[in-house]
Enzyme design. Structure first.
Site, PDB file in Angstrom:
ATOM      1  N   GLU A   1     -13.151 -14.490  11.082  1.00  0.00           N
ATOM      2  CA  GLU A   1     -13.100 -13.644   9.558  1.00  0.00           C
ATOM      3  C   GLU A   1     -13.095 -14.718   8.622  1.00  0.00           C
ATOM      4  O   GLU A   1     -11.999 -15.107   7.807  1.00  0.00           O
ATOM      5  CB  GLU A   1     -12.144 -12.677   9.553  1.00  0.00           C
TER       6      GLU A   1
ATOM      7  N   ARG B   1       1.037  -1.207  -0.046  1.00  0.00           N
ATOM      8  CA  ARG B   1       0.025  -0.186  -0.043  1.00  0.00           C
ATOM      9  C   ARG B   1       0.769   1.348  -0.130  1.00  0.00           C
ATOM     10  O   ARG B   1       0.204   2.137  -0.569  1.00  0.00           O
ATOM     11  CB  ARG B   1      -0.948  -0.082   1.147  1.00  0.00           C
TER      12      ARG B   1
ATOM     13  N   ARG C   1      -9.276  -0.777   5.225  1.00  0.00           N
ATOM     14  CA  ARG C   1      -9.220   0.032   3.962  1.00  0.00           C
ATOM     15  C   ARG C   1     -10.022   1.138   4.244  1.00  0.00           C
ATOM     16  O   ARG C   1     -10.097   2.417   4.056  1.00  0.00           O
ATOM     17  CB  ARG C   1      -8.969  -0.588   2.978  1.00  0.00           C
TER      18      ARG C   1
ATOM     19  N   SER D   1     -14.617  -4.526   5.343  1.00  0.00           N
ATOM     20  CA  SER D   1     -14.874  -3.581   4.083  1.00  0.00           C
ATOM     21  C   SER D   1     -14.661  -4.262   2.867  1.00  0.00           C
ATOM     22  O   SER D   1     -15.210  -4.088   1.899  1.00  0.00           O
ATOM     23  CB  SER D   1     -14.450  -2.413   4.018  1.00  0.00           C
ATOM     24  N   GLY D   2     -13.401  -5.056   2.815  1.00  0.00           N
ATOM     25  CA  GLY D   2     -13.177  -5.988   1.631  1.00  0.00           C
ATOM     26  C   GLY D   2     -13.185  -5.321   0.325  1.00  0.00           C
ATOM     27  O   GLY D   2     -13.124  -5.814  -0.535  1.00  0.00           O
ATOM     28  N   GLY D   3     -12.638  -3.933   0.200  1.00  0.00           N
ATOM     29  CA  GLY D   3     -12.352  -3.312  -1.248  1.00  0.00           C
ATOM     30  C   GLY D   3     -13.437  -2.602  -1.714  1.00  0.00           C
ATOM     31  O   GLY D   3     -13.311  -1.948  -2.561  1.00  0.00           O
TER      32      GLY D   3
ATOM     33  N   LYS E   1     -16.623 -11.589  11.907  1.00  0.00           N
ATOM     34  CA  LYS E   1     -16.328 -10.522  10.919  1.00  0.00           C
ATOM     35  C   LYS E   1     -16.393 -11.053   9.555  1.00  0.00           C
ATOM     36  O   LYS E   1     -15.638 -11.793   8.965  1.00  0.00           O
ATOM     37  CB  LYS E   1     -14.960 -10.361  11.033  1.00  0.00           C
TER      38      LYS E   1
HETATM   39  P1  13P Z   1     -10.778  -4.423   5.093  1.00  0.00           P
HETATM   40  O1  13P Z   1     -11.894  -3.710   5.847  1.00  0.00           O
HETATM   41  O2  13P Z   1      -9.620  -3.414   4.395  1.00  0.00           O
HETATM   42  O3  13P Z   1     -11.202  -5.444   4.191  1.00  0.00           O
HETATM   43  O4  13P Z   1      -9.854  -5.165   5.972  1.00  0.00           O
HETATM   44  C1  13P Z   1     -10.303  -5.536   7.457  1.00  0.00           C
HETATM   45  C2  13P Z   1      -9.411  -6.741   7.626  1.00  0.00           C
HETATM   46  O5  13P Z   1      -9.012  -6.764   8.779  1.00  0.00           O
HETATM   47  C3  13P Z   1      -9.272  -7.792   6.669  1.00  0.00           C
HETATM   48  O6  13P Z   1      -8.586  -9.006   7.505  1.00  0.00           O
END
Ligand code: 13P
Length: 346
Positions: free
Chosen positions: A179, A35, A296, A263-265, A221
């Site tokens: 998660e 990043r 993110r 949030s996943g992108g 999550k």
């Molecule tokens: P994002 O919200 O960027 O997807 O990251 C959350 C996270 O902890 C991914 O493992």
């Protein structure tokens, strides 16, 4: 119940206390460097430290954030003045957490599919992190949607590892964040994401049950149910909210302490809008709080502004705080996109 039962329950409830969420800053060094590279920030340990210090010392962060997820390097770091990051978090009234998995590796015999590793020596690592002050943990499994993927083998291997991790966490005094992330990458439809998320969550909760994990002492999550990023027909916010909640109600036991989405992108604005709509329309039908554990979607505007420049720290912190506030409101069903438009107005 383990000897930590009461403590685990109160930590789990504090992690998802209403009106706030979690902030993930647990990118591995590799991911953090990637990043940084996109923004021409040199990939040094000092820059990673300075960036995490910027985040942790954001004034009023604790108004919107219950806890932060750290990475092994970060949990050992300090501010420039020498205060350990864990202390900064605790002094602000937030809870420190730690990423425990060691990453997603190729699953043998299943091209393109991954299984998350990190179970070896996990009991000892949990004891060390507890001693350092961590009170919760995270383990992320990734499932890619493709023609024939994810396979049953991939779903089962990942669900099993998540459950073994969660049981070890509860034994050692850390609340597990479980998660299983169905990735947004690909051309799949919203319906296909629903099918895969449904099957994955079903398998995860069967494994958690078999391993004796206490649902009251964990946080889920999950991904939201969305069309793939390259799908020609993108999902409406209403469809995302409705389908995601339907999938959770079908699969997540009411005893679970809370649901904190990744949030996943998704863009920062979409991640806030989707969460808000779910709470506004379906909050009273859900037995668990629906909140955020974004990486993110909270960090990116701050990182884009900072770019490694110490003169930009204060403005970057304002951007981070703005996103934390938007998501705090979203967790109450009160976010509106005008909050973003007003902020962006010159
Ligand atoms: P994002 O919200 O960027 O997807 O990251 C959350 C996270 O902890 C991914 O493992």
């Amino acid at each position: 119940m383990t000897s930590y039962g009461q403590e685990l329950r109160s930590t789990a409830l504090a992690m998802v206390a209403r009106g706030k969420g979690l902030l993930a800053i647990d990118e591995s060094n590799g991911t953090c460097n990637k990043r940084f590279k996109k923004l021409d920030i040199p990939a040094t340990e000092e820059n990673r430290r300075a960036y995490r210090e910027l985040i942790l010392t954001t004034p009023h962060l604790a108004d919107y954030i219950n806890g932060l997820i750290l990475y092994d390097e970060t949990i050992r770091q300090m501010t420039k003045e020498g205060t350990p990051f864990v202390q900064i978090i605790k002094n602000a009234g937030m809870i420190p957490g730690i990423k425990l998995d060691t990453g997603a590796k190729d699953l043998a015999g299943h091209q393109g599919e991954k299984v998350t590793e990190g179970l070896d020596l996990l009991r000892d690592r949990i004891a060390e992190y507890y001693e350092m002050g961590a009170r919760f943990a995270k383990w992320r499994a990734v499932l890619t949607i493709g023609d024939k993927a994810p396979s049953d083998a991939c779903i089962e291997a990942n669900a099993h590892a998540l459950a073994r991790y969660a049981a070890l966490c509860q034994e050692g005094g850390l609340v597990p964040i479980v998660e299983p992330e169905v990735l947004i990458d690909g051309e799949h439809t919203l319906e296909r994401c629903y099918q895969v998320t449904d099957k994955t969550l079903h398998s995860v909760f069967c494994q958690l049950y078999s391993q004796g994990v206490e649902f009251e002492q964990m946080v889920l999550k999950p991904n939201m149910v969305l069309a793939g990023q390259e799908c020609s027909q993108q999902s409406t916010p209403d469809a995302v909210a409705e389908t995601t909640v339907k999938c959770l109600l079908k699969n997540v036991p009411a005893a679970v302490s809370g649901v904190a989405f990744l949030s996943g992108g998704q863009s920062s604005e979409k991640a806030s809008a989707h969460l808000s709509l779910m709470n506004e329309r379906f909050g009273d039908q859900c037995p668990w709080p629906l909140t955020f554990s974004y990486g993110r979607a909270i960090q990116q505007p701050a990182l884009d502004h900072w770019r490694g420049d110490s003169h930009q720290v204060s403005e970057a912190q304002q951007r981070l705080l703005h996103r934390a506030k938007c998501n705090s409101l979203a967790s109450l069903g009160k976010y509106s996109s005008t909050m973003d438009r007003e902020r962006d107005r010159p």
